[in-house]
Every structure is written in C-alpha cells, then in structure tokens.
Motif scaffolding. Structure first.
Motif, PDB file in Angstrom:
ATOM      1  N   ASP A  65       0.780  -1.344  -0.001  1.00 14.41           N
ATOM      2  CA  ASP A  65      -0.032   0.115  -0.154  1.00 14.41           C
ATOM      3  C   ASP A  65       0.954   1.189   0.121  1.00 14.41           C
ATOM      4  O   ASP A  65       2.179   1.232   0.578  1.00 14.41           O
ATOM      5  CB  ASP A  65      -0.855  -0.129   1.380  1.00 14.41           C
ATOM      6  CG  ASP A  65      -2.001  -0.612   1.170  1.00 14.41           C
ATOM      7  OD1 ASP A  65      -2.062  -1.461   0.094  1.00 14.41           O
ATOM      8  OD2 ASP A  65      -2.536  -1.282   2.225  1.00 14.41           O
ATOM      9  N   LEU A 120       3.690   1.359  -4.697  1.00 13.63           N
ATOM     10  CA  LEU A 120       2.237   1.029  -4.759  1.00 13.63           C
ATOM     11  C   LEU A 120       2.268  -0.445  -5.561  1.00 13.63           C
ATOM     12  O   LEU A 120       2.837  -0.193  -6.762  1.00 13.63           O
ATOM     13  CB  LEU A 120       1.047   1.929  -5.236  1.00 13.63           C
ATOM     14  CG  LEU A 120      -0.228   1.035  -5.457  1.00 13.63           C
ATOM     15  CD1 LEU A 120      -0.801   0.998  -3.866  1.00 13.63           C
ATOM     16  CD2 LEU A 120      -1.297   2.022  -6.165  1.00 13.63           C
ATOM     17  N   SER A 164       1.000  -4.828  -5.628  1.00 14.68           N
ATOM     18  CA  SER A 164      -0.062  -5.873  -4.927  1.00 14.68           C
ATOM     19  C   SER A 164       0.466  -7.189  -4.782  1.00 14.68           C
ATOM     20  O   SER A 164       1.442  -7.422  -5.771  1.00 14.68           O
ATOM     21  CB  SER A 164      -1.573  -5.855  -5.557  1.00 14.68           C
ATOM     22  OG  SER A 164      -1.699  -6.420  -7.057  1.00 14.68           O
ATOM     23  N   ASP A 183      -7.468  -1.826  -6.594  1.00 13.04           N
ATOM     24  CA  ASP A 183      -7.273  -0.449  -6.305  1.00 13.04           C
ATOM     25  C   ASP A 183      -8.084   0.504  -6.997  1.00 13.04           C
ATOM     26  O   ASP A 183      -8.566   0.287  -8.147  1.00 13.04           O
ATOM     27  CB  ASP A 183      -5.936   0.134  -6.210  1.00 13.04           C
ATOM     28  CG  ASP A 183      -5.024  -0.839  -5.541  1.00 13.04           C
ATOM     29  OD1 ASP A 183      -4.961  -0.680  -4.396  1.00 13.04           O
ATOM     30  OD2 ASP A 183      -4.113  -1.552  -5.993  1.00 13.04           O
ATOM     31  N   ARG A 237      -9.065   0.898  -1.633  1.00 11.11           N
ATOM     32  CA  ARG A 237      -9.283  -0.681  -2.170  1.00 11.11           C
ATOM     33  C   ARG A 237     -10.770  -0.682  -2.430  1.00 11.11           C
ATOM     34  O   ARG A 237     -11.649  -0.255  -1.798  1.00 11.11           O
ATOM     35  CB  ARG A 237      -8.744  -1.401  -1.132  1.00 11.11           C
ATOM     36  CG  ARG A 237      -7.080  -1.569  -0.617  1.00 11.11           C
ATOM     37  CD  ARG A 237      -6.309  -2.069  -1.781  1.00 11.11           C
ATOM     38  NE  ARG A 237      -6.585  -3.708  -2.042  1.00 11.11           N
ATOM     39  CZ  ARG A 237      -6.277  -4.221  -2.809  1.00 11.11           C
ATOM     40  NH1 ARG A 237      -5.518  -3.589  -3.850  1.00 11.11           N
ATOM     41  NH2 ARG A 237      -6.126  -5.544  -2.905  1.00 11.11           N
ATOM     42  N   LYS A 285      -1.461  -4.636   7.421  1.00 11.46           N
ATOM     43  CA  LYS A 285      -2.712  -3.824   6.796  1.00 11.46           C
ATOM     44  C   LYS A 285      -3.538  -3.978   7.731  1.00 11.46           C
ATOM     45  O   LYS A 285      -3.841  -4.870   8.512  1.00 11.46           O
ATOM     46  CB  LYS A 285      -2.954  -4.385   5.533  1.00 11.46           C
ATOM     47  CG  LYS A 285      -1.868  -4.172   4.421  1.00 11.46           C
ATOM     48  CD  LYS A 285      -2.466  -4.692   3.044  1.00 11.46           C
ATOM     49  CE  LYS A 285      -1.424  -4.698   2.126  1.00 11.46           C
ATOM     50  NZ  LYS A 285      -1.993  -5.277   0.694  1.00 11.46           N
TER      51      LYS A 285
END
Length: 569
Positions: free
Chosen positions: A298, A330, A332, A414, A429, A527
């Motif tokens: 993130d 950024l 994932s 996102d 998100r 997170k």
C-alpha cells in the motif's frame, strides 16, 4: 545508475543481465558461478532474543546449506511440481529452503508464521500441499500431510554439503511454476497467487543497475520473508552482493534495534513497520547512515513519511545533502513487483495520495469503470494494468482469475484517478469504498487528512450503517496514538472535520480513539483489517460506543453531494 565502486563489478552484472535463461528459479546458482566473493559475508541474521548475536553468512556457506537441503528433499520423494509448504518465523532459513525447493523443480508454498493455524491449514489444503517444513511450534497444521519435518530435524539430517549443485537439478522453462504466495488476506481469505520462473524475475535485470549497491551500501529488510516481496528483495541482494540484514521482528521497535546494530543505508519494509519506527530510539550513527527508505505494498501516508526524510542524508548531483529519500511504492501481491513509485524528500510539498506514474516495466496502466471502459482524467475508477510481472492466476481457481481481468487488463483491486499530467492518485481498495446515500466516499484521502490533523500514529476510515438510509453508509474514523491522545475525541473530531472541509472531502460522522492496537487491528502483513472494523462498529451511529473507546459523534445532517465525493482539483 550505479556503475562503479559497487559490490558486483560491471562485468559480473553484464554477464548476469545478458543471461537470457536467468530467472527466479535459477539465479542463485548463476550468481554462484559468476562472482568471486563466495567467502564474503552477505546475508546477516540475528539470533532470537533481545541480545541475539548478529551473524553474517557468505554465499559459499549459504550454497552449502541449500545443496544439502535440496538433496534432502529429493531423497524424500520431493520432485518437479511438488508443493512444499514452508512455515517458519526465521526469514533466513525460509529463504534457503525456498531456493532448495525450486532448485529441484518443486514449488514453494510459504505461509506467514502469524497466520491463524486454522487459516494456514485450510490454505495448505486448498493448494494441494502435501509436504510441510517449518518451526516445531507451527507445523501441527500439517497433520494431514504426507511429509512433515521441522527445520531443526532437517539441519541434523542434512549437514552442509561440499557439492556446488544439487544431485537432481532442474532446468527451468519460462512458465515453470516456482512459488505460490498468499495475498495479505485483509479483505477475506488469503488468495494463492502463482509466480513463474520468468514472470517473477521481471524487473530484476534493470535493478542490477539502478538499485543502491555502492560498496558503502547496506540493506535492512523488514519485509515478511514468507511474502513474495521479501523473497524478491533477498534475491536481488544476492545478485547485487549487497550486504543485507533480515529482521524477523518487523515492529517499529524491532526495526530500530536492527538499524542500531547494522547501520543500514537503505531500509525497506511494508508501511506499518516504517510508520511505527520510533525515531527517538535510533542511535546517532543509524540516523546519519540511512539515505533511502522504501515502503511498498500500500502507498504510505504523508504523516508517516515526513519524520523519516528528516533523517540521514541523500546524494544529489554528486553532493551529499541533509535529509534522506523515501521511495513510496504501490503494488499488490498479484503484481510480483511495485507498479508505481513516487519519491519524497524533506522538500516535498505535495502528497495528496499521489503515487506518480507507472514504473517502466508496466506496459500500460489505465482507469476503468466496472465494465472495463476507460475513464477520462479526473474520474475515479478501477486500476487496470498490463505488465509481464503479473501473476498468471490463482491456484486452481479459474473463476477468480477471470474476475480479476477486464479484457487485457489485470485489476489490482485499487480505486485510483489520473490527472491531466498522467500522475495517478490512490483513493481506496475496492472493498473499502464507503457507499453513502449521495455517492462513494474514498477512505484513503480522508485518512491522509485525518492523520495530519490529529498527529495520530495510525488511523482508519471505515463505513458504518447510516441510520437515516438503511442501504447506505457513513464514514467514521478510528485513531491510534503513540502515547495518549493530545485532545478529547470531540476536539479531534472537530479538528479533523475542519481540515476535511477545507480539502473538499466528506466529514466524519464519528471518531473513536483506540486504547491499543487491538482496537485498530492489523493482519499478518501489517495492513489494517478494515473489514473487522466495519463489522465491529457497524451500528455505531445508532447505539452507544463500545466500552474502552473515547467516542465522539459528528454531524447528524445528511451528507451533501459536494461533500460525498472527492473533489478533483
């Protein structure tokens, strides 16, 4: 670009980058054949405990252990495409077993040691994992498996080898599966994400030249080394010959202790580890040496970046200047690497959730609506990317894989917008968007303002039920402070809503001050578990606050259309 006075010579890096067969499954062995510093300490690790000894391990020593592990697996019937679960709190040992498993063509299935045992067991069943190695206190989750062994048992049965390669080496093809890495699980059940020999290596060649690797550089990684990101950066360190300390204590205090003992120039971690770093506990030497911070996963908040870039020094145009650099990335779990990078220094004046432009390896990044149509600049939508680093899919789940695509684009999960200059902004998100009666409210821009206005250590803005509209929600914030809150919940709420109004953002309808981290919980990768907060506080606006939380109610009036949406400026 780093050409000279580096740990690996230009000639060595040229040989590696020119090797067309080089990939995530064989780089370790190609490096061992290429370099001439096999006896130089490379990967450092600290024994458990507050006074644990810091030990450096050379590439030669690591190779001897990896060969022994690979031969042990082969002797126990592990072969090509076998899936081997690795469950350990020891990042270095987990990394070495990953290299050993892939050396013989098998597939590593690492799991974060903090994952709940029932969740870990279900994840291993879902991926068809029949072999499990790990810490004695963790491997009970493999009771149904064919082969289960502790890492200590394997060390006894497989002492370091004098051979330079395993007895049954595998020649990897581009699409050979090498890793099944779970997602963070913050939005639900962890997803088993696939990575291949070629796909998981994308971007590594360019990093041989542009990642800090001068002879004066030392890397501290506070990433979870059971995660694809942790494995990726350890592989990069091996290729660069970059002295690297793995810290298994990823708390802020743990990172500070590791920095004081190792004095790294580059520190890398997920945002929470860096956000919680107690700057006042760093030694003068640790503060002075660092020149680069790297946050990834993130994007990081301004509130967490600013204290760090005041430390250390950075080089610009051949001169050293006070203050370090924060590289905000950024990505994932499914991307295999960071997709966007935005660099900050103490002179940065604009944050506003800007994540910048895609990195070069990304062929295209777009903003899409739910049907896959491109949206214009300024419109909020789904981030879709085309990149060779993307996962080929989820293990044995073609339906989930298909849902993650819109045409040629992979959806990262996102919500973003793009400005006229091509810069992207991270808004949310997808599960965390707050559906108010007047339209969507995006939580991350609100959190950016709330953190700055309150000076909280951490914060989350989440949806709770709107008493006036049964099918709609309203935004509330949960704040956690390093020590005690500087003001009452009512004062904090007023302060935050004043700043939100000035930014053209929706107001909070309640603010809660968490007494401890349990009231602002995080998952295994650090997170915030917003789904837990949504469920816990769903009826907050219609009933009294939970005991132990400072609580203030905000405006009861309906949210106007102008407040309900992020203003595009």
């Amino acid at each position: 670009m780093f050409l000279f006075d580096t740990h690996r010579s230009v000639a060595q890096r040229l040989r590696l980058s020119a090797d067309s067969a080089l990939g995530a499954g064989n780089y370790f062995w190609r490096v061992c054949r290429t370099v001439d510093d096999l006896d130089t300490p490379l990967l450092f690790h600290r024994r458990p405990g507050p006074d644990g000894e810091l030990r450096g391990h050379s590439l030669g020593v690591l190779r001897a252990r990896v060969v022994a592990y690979a031969d042990w697996y082969s002797a126990h019937g592990v072969g090509v495409s076998s899936r081997v679960g690795v469950l350990t709190a020891d990042g270095l040992r987990g990394f070495l077993h990953h290299i050993a498993v892939t050396a013989i063509g098998a597939v590593t299935v690492p799991v974060n040691p903090n994952m709940a045992p029932g969740t870990a067991a279900a994840y291993f069943r879902r991926t068809g994992t029949r072999v499990l190695v790990g810490d004695a206190e963790l491997i009970a989750v493999g009771s149904e498996m064919t082969l289960v062994a502790t890492l200590d048992e394997i060390d006894v049965q497989a002492p370091p080898s004098t051979a330079t390669v395993p007895r049954s080496p595998h020649r990897h093809g581009p699409d050979d599966l090498i890793l099944i890495s779970h997602s963070s699980g913050t939005t639900g059940t962890p997803k088993p994400t696939l990575f291949t020999h070629q796909g998981f290596f994308v971007g590594k060649r360019e990093r041989l030249w542009n990642f800090p690797s001068r002879r004066s550089d030392r890397l501290l990684t506070a990433l979870p080394h059971s995660h694809s990101a942790g494995l990726s950066y350890l592989g990069l360190a091996v290729m660069l010959g970059l002295p690297t300390l793995l810290t298994d204590d990823r708390s802020g205090a743990g990172v500070a202790s590791a920095m004081n003992g190792f004095r790294p120039t580059v520190v890398i971690g997920f945002p929470l580890s860096l956000a919680e770093l107690p700057v006042d506990r760093l030694s003068a030497e640790a503060r002075q040496e660092v020149h680069t911070w790297m946050g990834m996963g993130d994007a990081s908040h301004e509130r967490h970046i600013r204290p760090l870039v005041r430390l250390g020094r950075r080089q610009e145009r051949g001169q050293w200047l006070p203050g370090s650099v924060y590289v905000d990335g950024l990505g994932s779990s499914e991307m295999g690497m960071v997709l966007f990078k935005n660099t900050h220094t103490a002179r940065t004046s604009h944050y506003g959730r800007m994540i910048g432009k895609p990195v070069p390896v990304v062929r295209e990044a777009v903003v899409l609506d739910a049907d896959g149509n491109r949206l214009a600049a300024g419109e909020a939508g789904l981030l879709g990317v085309r990149t060779p680093s993307v996962t080929p899919g989820y293990w044995d789940d073609p339906e989930l894989t298909a849902k993650a695509h819109r045409g040629d684009y992979f959806l990262t999960g996102d919500v973003v917008r793009r400005d006229e200059d091509g810069n992207f902004y991270h808004l949310d998100r997808t599960p965390d968007v707050i559906a108010t009666a007047d339209g969507p409210v995006y939580s991350l821009p609100l959190e950016e303002v709330v953190l700055n206005a309150s000076d909280a250590l951490d914060a989350a803005v989440v949806a709770v039920d709107d008493p006036a509209h049964p099918t709609a929600s309203r935004p509330v914030a949960v704040l956690l402070f390093q020590d005690s809150a500087p003001a009452s919940a009512e004062e904090l709420l007023a302060r935050c809503n004043k700043e939100l109004g000035a930014a053209g953002l929706a107001p909070l309808h309640a603010l809660l001050v968490a007494a401890d981290r349990d009231e602002l919980p995080v998952g295994v990768t650090g997170k915030v578990l917003k789904r837990v907060l949504r469920e816990r506080h769903r009826s907050l606006l219609g009933e009294q606050a939970r005991p132990g939380l400072a609580f203030a109610l905000g405006p009861r009036r309906p949210v106007s259309p102008s407040e309900g949406h992020l203003h595009d400026r």
